[in-house]
Write an enzyme that holds these catalytic residues in place. Structure first.
Site, PDB file in Angstrom:
ATOM      1  N   ASN A  89     118.808   2.346 113.993  1.00 52.26           N
ATOM      2  CA  ASN A  89     117.716   3.077 114.631  1.00 52.26           C
ATOM      3  C   ASN A  89     117.048   4.074 113.696  1.00 52.26           C
ATOM      4  OD1 ASN A  89     118.015   1.677 117.011  1.00 52.26           O
ATOM      5  ND2 ASN A  89     119.326   3.220 117.966  1.00 52.26           N
ATOM      6  N   ARG A 124     112.668  -4.383 120.676  1.00 51.85           N
ATOM      7  CA  ARG A 124     111.831  -3.314 121.191  1.00 51.85           C
ATOM      8  C   ARG A 124     111.188  -2.498 120.069  1.00 51.85           C
ATOM      9  NH1 ARG A 124     110.169  -0.330 125.079  1.00 51.85           N
ATOM     10  NH2 ARG A 124     110.044   1.923 124.863  1.00 51.85           N
ATOM     11  N   CYS A 161     116.710  -5.006 124.663  1.00 54.20           N
ATOM     12  CA  CYS A 161     117.729  -5.070 125.716  1.00 54.20           C
ATOM     13  C   CYS A 161     117.118  -4.854 127.089  1.00 54.20           C
ATOM     14  CB  CYS A 161     118.799  -3.998 125.484  1.00 54.20           C
ATOM     15  SG  CYS A 161     119.910  -4.354 124.121  1.00 54.20           S
ATOM     16  N   ARG A 205     111.479   0.696 129.985  1.00 52.46           N
ATOM     17  CA  ARG A 205     111.328   1.596 128.845  1.00 52.46           C
ATOM     18  C   ARG A 205     109.891   1.457 128.362  1.00 52.46           C
ATOM     19  NH1 ARG A 205     116.353   0.846 124.863  1.00 52.46           N
ATOM     20  NH2 ARG A 205     115.897  -1.365 125.014  1.00 52.46           N
ATOM     21  N   PRO A 206     108.952   1.977 129.137  1.00 52.52           N
ATOM     22  CA  PRO A 206     107.541   1.738 128.843  1.00 52.52           C
ATOM     23  C   PRO A 206     107.089   2.452 127.578  1.00 52.52           C
ATOM     24  CG  PRO A 206     107.768   3.345 130.601  1.00 52.52           C
ATOM     25  CD  PRO A 206     109.148   2.821 130.329  1.00 52.52           C
ATOM     26  N   ILE A 207     105.990   1.928 127.011  1.00 55.52           N
ATOM     27  CA  ILE A 207     105.446   2.543 125.798  1.00 55.52           C
ATOM     28  C   ILE A 207     104.205   3.369 126.123  1.00 55.52           C
ATOM     29  CG2 ILE A 207     106.374   0.709 124.338  1.00 55.52           C
ATOM     30  CD1 ILE A 207     103.472  -0.366 124.144  1.00 55.52           C
ATOM     31  N   ASP A 208     104.075   3.780 127.382  1.00 54.01           N
ATOM     32  CA  ASP A 208     102.877   4.520 127.767  1.00 54.01           C
ATOM     33  C   ASP A 208     102.721   5.815 126.979  1.00 54.01           C
ATOM     34  OD1 ASP A 208     105.196   5.309 129.413  1.00 54.01           O
ATOM     35  OD2 ASP A 208     103.804   6.748 130.290  1.00 54.01           O
ATOM     36  N   GLN A 209     103.849   6.470 126.619  1.00 59.21           N
ATOM     37  CA  GLN A 209     103.750   7.712 125.858  1.00 59.21           C
ATOM     38  C   GLN A 209     103.221   7.462 124.449  1.00 59.21           C
ATOM     39  OE1 GLN A 209     104.504  10.999 127.172  1.00 59.21           O
ATOM     40  NE2 GLN A 209     104.112   9.614 128.885  1.00 59.21           N
TER      41      GLN A 209
END
EC number: 2.5.1.7
Length: 422
Positions: free
Chosen positions: A23, A95, A119, A124-128
């Site tokens: 990560n 992701r 996973c 786990r949205p990517i809106d931010q």
């Protein structure tokens, strides 16, 4: 399809080395897109996600190779002209693929990136990511499963942005984008994970002006261009934590080398609370599992709280505790999918929404189990090590996304573990 076969109930003794952090490696490798030239990233684990990102950068026109003498070194040659597209076929399992969005927009002014996979542990949205990039001046459309983004005028503009919720990849994506933006950017409510700080250090080495990475407020002054990257990523704190839990299982004595003690404070606190002996040694931490664990209550939280990525592994230890423990998962929903598999091994766990009540049992017994995600697969390996009899862990492709040949690291400790190729 591969599986891991474990003959459990054997005490673990000895030392194990920690690989570089996946990560941390993924955003640092993505950051190479910010600068033309030859880059070098060291201490990179040889994992499926890293290889996938390498294929993605290769699709964009970059040359990505592992060092011949040192497989932990990745060298990248980034050309002046890069294809700013991340197709679904290459990113559907990962992701972190969204991390190329910020660098592509910052350097090229356009990007087409498939919505990410990874996973299946809840939304786990990517809106931010998208809100912050829009605040920097990007125009973004979601069409046919892709993020289509462009920058009118060609260069992003500095801004002040507060994340609605802490997001590690969101913070990293926007840091990279802001590094080449015009003017000053202030990011608030940022993720504070060590991997964010590591990316900040890498960007500074490239010539970026970044302060505060690893705190909740990051300041970035954009520069016109960056130089090629040379950076060694930090050790993997989740792999290290997994081995620390292995050491805390009853009867074990494991030294985890390359472990950064400051990254493990929340976990070490819980390990000591259950009765394990944890001591600092040269180059790492030593853990001794002395008798049956005591029950504890655990609540996951963003760093520096207890990491959600260690919740499943700690649950295995608590399954053997003398009493009932309570685990509250606050970061992701659907992150108790490993529970049904632990029950197959004899665990007594009841789940109600985001809370798991773990009633300890004297022992677990081996059985075939199936991994549902990356950290669940690691938990099942730990459970197999502790259980009596034979445990088979299926779907180990999840495990291979985040652990570098875990069976080869555990075997020298005395574990009777092997991979069966399928």
């Amino acid at each position: 399809m591969d599986k891991i076969v474990i003959e459990g109930g054997v005490p673990l003794r000895g030392s194990v080395d920690v690989s570089g952090a996946k990560n941390a490696a993924l955003p640092v490798i993505a950051a190479a897109l910010l600068a033309e030239g030859e880059h070098e990233v060291r201490n990179v684990p040889d994992l499926a996600d890293v290889r996938t990102l390498g294929k993605l950068l290769g699709h964009m026109g970059c040359e990505v190779v592992r060092g011949e003498g040192d497989r932990r070194t990745v060298r990248l040659r980034v050309p002046a002209a890069v294809t700013p597209e991340a197709p679904y076929e290459l990113v559907k399992t990962m992701r972190a693929s969204v991390l190329v969005l910020g660098p592509l927009l910052a350097r090229l002014g356009r990007a087409r990136v498939s919505l990410p996979g990874g996973c299946a542990i809840g939304a786990r949205p990517i809106d931010q990511h998208l809100k912050a990039l829009t605040a920097l001046g990007a125009e973004i459309r979601l069409e046919h499963g892709y993020v289509n983004a462009s920058v009118p005028g060609g260069r992003l503009r500095g801004t002040v942005f507060t994340f609605d919720a802490q997001t590690v990849t969101g913070t990293e994506n926007v840091m990279m984008a802001a590094a080449l933006a015009e003017g000053e950017t202030v990011l608030r409510n940022c993720a504070r994970e060590p991997e964010v700080k590591d990316l900040g250090d890498a960007l500074v080495a490239m010539g970026a002006l970044v302060e505060g990475a690893g705190t909740d407020e990051i300041w970035i002054e954009g520069v016109p261009s960056l130089r090629p990257l040379s950076h060694a990523v930090i050790p993997d704190r989740i792999e290290a934590g997994t081995f620390l839990v292995a050491g805390a299982l009853p009867g074990n004595d494991v030294t985890v080398r390359g472990c950064v003690a400051a990254h493990q404070e929340a976990l070490v606190e819980k390990l000591r609370a259950v009765g394990a002996e944890v001591t600092k040694v040269e180059g790492g931490l030593r853990v001794i599992g002395d008798g049956r664990p005591r029950p504890v209550d655990v609540r996951t939280a963003p760093h520096p709280g207890f990491p959600t990525d260690m919740q499943a592994q700690l649950m295995v230890l608590l399954c053997l505790a003398d009493g009932t423990s309570r685990i509250t998962e606050t970061v992701f929903e659907n992150r108790f999918m490993h529970v049904q598999e632990l029950i197959r091994l004899g665990a007594h766990v009841e789940v109600d929404g985001r809370v798991a009540m773990v009633k300890g049992v004297p022992e677990l017994s081996g059985a075939p189990v199936m991994a549902s995600d990356l950290r669940a697969s690691a938990a099942l390996v730990l459970a197999g090590l502790a259980a009596t009899g034979t445990t088979e862990v299926l779907r180990v492709y999840h495990l291979d996304r985040g652990y570098e040949r875990i069976e080869e690291k555990l075997a020298p400790l005395g574990a009777r573990i092997r991979r069966v190729r399928g």
